[in-house]
Scaffold this active site. Sequence first.
Site, PDB file in Angstrom:
ATOM      1  N   LYS A 181       0.851  -1.185   0.000  1.00  0.00           N
ATOM      2  CA  LYS A 181       0.000   0.000   0.000  1.00  0.00           C
ATOM      3  C   LYS A 181       0.887   1.235   0.000  1.00  0.00           C
ATOM      4  O   LYS A 181       1.590   1.504   0.963  1.00  0.00           O
ATOM      5  CB  LYS A 181      -0.913   0.060   1.230  1.00  0.00           C
ATOM      6  CG  LYS A 181      -2.026   1.083   1.009  1.00  0.00           C
ATOM      7  CD  LYS A 181      -2.625   1.651   2.282  1.00  0.00           C
ATOM      8  CE  LYS A 181      -1.827   2.773   2.864  1.00  0.00           C
ATOM      9  NZ  LYS A 181      -1.816   4.008   2.040  1.00  0.00           N
ATOM     10  N   GLU A 202      10.331   0.988  10.232  1.00  0.00           N
ATOM     11  CA  GLU A 202      11.359   1.994   9.947  1.00  0.00           C
ATOM     12  C   GLU A 202      10.678   3.344  10.118  1.00  0.00           C
ATOM     13  O   GLU A 202       9.836   3.728   9.314  1.00  0.00           O
ATOM     14  CB  GLU A 202      11.908   1.772   8.535  1.00  0.00           C
ATOM     15  CG  GLU A 202      13.266   2.360   8.354  1.00  0.00           C
ATOM     16  CD  GLU A 202      13.202   3.792   7.886  1.00  0.00           C
ATOM     17  OE1 GLU A 202      13.130   4.685   8.774  1.00  0.00           O
ATOM     18  OE2 GLU A 202      13.192   4.017   6.677  1.00  0.00           O
ATOM     19  N   GLU A 222      11.680  14.873  15.495  1.00  0.00           N
ATOM     20  CA  GLU A 222      11.880  14.819  14.053  1.00  0.00           C
ATOM     21  C   GLU A 222      10.992  15.884  13.399  1.00  0.00           C
ATOM     22  O   GLU A 222       9.770  15.855  13.525  1.00  0.00           O
ATOM     23  CB  GLU A 222      11.499  13.440  13.522  1.00  0.00           C
ATOM     24  CG  GLU A 222      11.738  13.317  12.027  1.00  0.00           C
ATOM     25  CD  GLU A 222      11.450  11.927  11.492  1.00  0.00           C
ATOM     26  OE1 GLU A 222      10.331  11.424  11.689  1.00  0.00           O
ATOM     27  OE2 GLU A 222      12.358  11.336  10.869  1.00  0.00           O
ATOM     28  N   CYS A 227      13.944   9.802   6.244  1.00  0.00           N
ATOM     29  CA  CYS A 227      14.051   9.178   7.569  1.00  0.00           C
ATOM     30  C   CYS A 227      15.441   9.339   8.141  1.00  0.00           C
ATOM     31  O   CYS A 227      15.617   9.566   9.322  1.00  0.00           O
ATOM     32  CB  CYS A 227      13.684   7.699   7.467  1.00  0.00           C
ATOM     33  SG  CYS A 227      14.432   6.864   6.066  1.00  0.00           S
TER      34      CYS A 227
END
Length: 410
Positions: free
Chosen positions: A107, A182, A312, A216
């Site tokens: 997906k 992740e 982040e 990331c």
Amino acid sequence: GRLLMRLGELITREAEDLAQLESLDNGKPITQARADMVAAARYFEFYGSAADKVHGEVVPFQQGYDVKVVREPYGVTGHIIPWNYPAQMFGRTLAPALAMGNATVLKPAEEACLTTLRIAALAEEAGFPPGAINVVTGQGAVTGAALSESRGIDFISFTGSPEVGVLIQTAAARNFIGCTLELGGKSPQIVFDDADLDKALPTLVGAIVQNGGQTCSAGSRVLVHRGIWDELTAKLAERFGSLVAAPAMEDGSLGALISAKQKKRVEGFLSSADAPVIAQGRVAEGAPERGFYVAPTLFGPVDPKSPLGQDEVFGPVLSAIPFDDEDAAIRIANDTDYGLVAGIWTRDGDRQQRVAKAMRCGQVFINGYGAGGGIELPFGGIRRSGHGREKGFAALHEFSMIKTIVHNHG
Ligand code: NAI
Ligand code: MG
């Protein structure tokens, strides 16, 4: 393996069209999208040629026994990927799963799914049997949730936010299956006073500006030895001052961010920052008013405990943090909830080894940094960055299970 390699060739054949599509869909500079297609193809080449190179083991056991340990596919693997590098993520997660003999259901993210659909069509052309590669588009909370909760999958791989990572892991637990997560990071680059600054500078800037910081493994903190604080921040400021956010096809230093939501998130960090701005790039004149552009910003000195030192941002925001000695650098580098990548810049060989070993994360670069690249290199995190390893041969192990076969032949 041959089918995977063939798909790599088809991606290379279509690379320019795919790059244009990725740029238009995601907003990233066309040069970045071209590099993404090289990497996407490379995943299929690498895992195609690795498909027949994963060996089992023979275990010495009691007299009269033969024992072998083999790797088998899980069956059907589920894959939920984000919008930041759709084509690359498609290769990163599907190629090793297919190489180990799994059938796959992927997906893509609702914000950017066009290249994944296009590459799935190329997979048909490559000759993959029906059912080997399935792409299902849809909203995360609907389609993503249905996939992660489905009894039809035997393993799931997720890349995205820590918040959704928890949901994926919970759904996996309910179905008693494994998962890899992740989930991003707050990765430091540590610059000591003996570093080759001219070598470091382009990488320090590139690692946070690449893909607008929506990576990331973005190097979002630069830890600076106090003795070179003035010199390094001045040099960084000079580079930041020349950065331009521009429409994808104008190929600026960065493009538009993915969405209004992401722009708002980044602007939230900018407006609530409690650190001085050292330097800021600009948004290109003529960039559409309602586009999701954000000027790259360098903050410092940033308090390592503050949101800019801990959270982040997932945007073009670099936090510069001074440190006094090696111990302090290690402490600050490790003191976030994340642990994905670290960069160490020093000419001192002993220190390179000491600091690399002390880093609590899955990947360390010495006098370099690889945000995104390195298909051959095992990659992944700890804690809030997730768990499990992708890329390299590690991914082949991740997407397969061990079976021990014991034969009592007398
Ligand atoms: P997200 O985690 O919501 O989206 C990633 C993927 O998960 C998409 O395919 C989405 O459709 C799917 N998803 C969303 N909700 C789901 C659910 N309940 N069940 C199953 N699948 C679901 O990330 P989002 O909202 O796009 O970004 C938020 C933040 O997450 C970013 O600002 C960034 O900090 C982080 N992030 C990290 C990424 C990485 O590469 N590690 C990639 C994307 C986001
Ligand atoms: Mg979300």
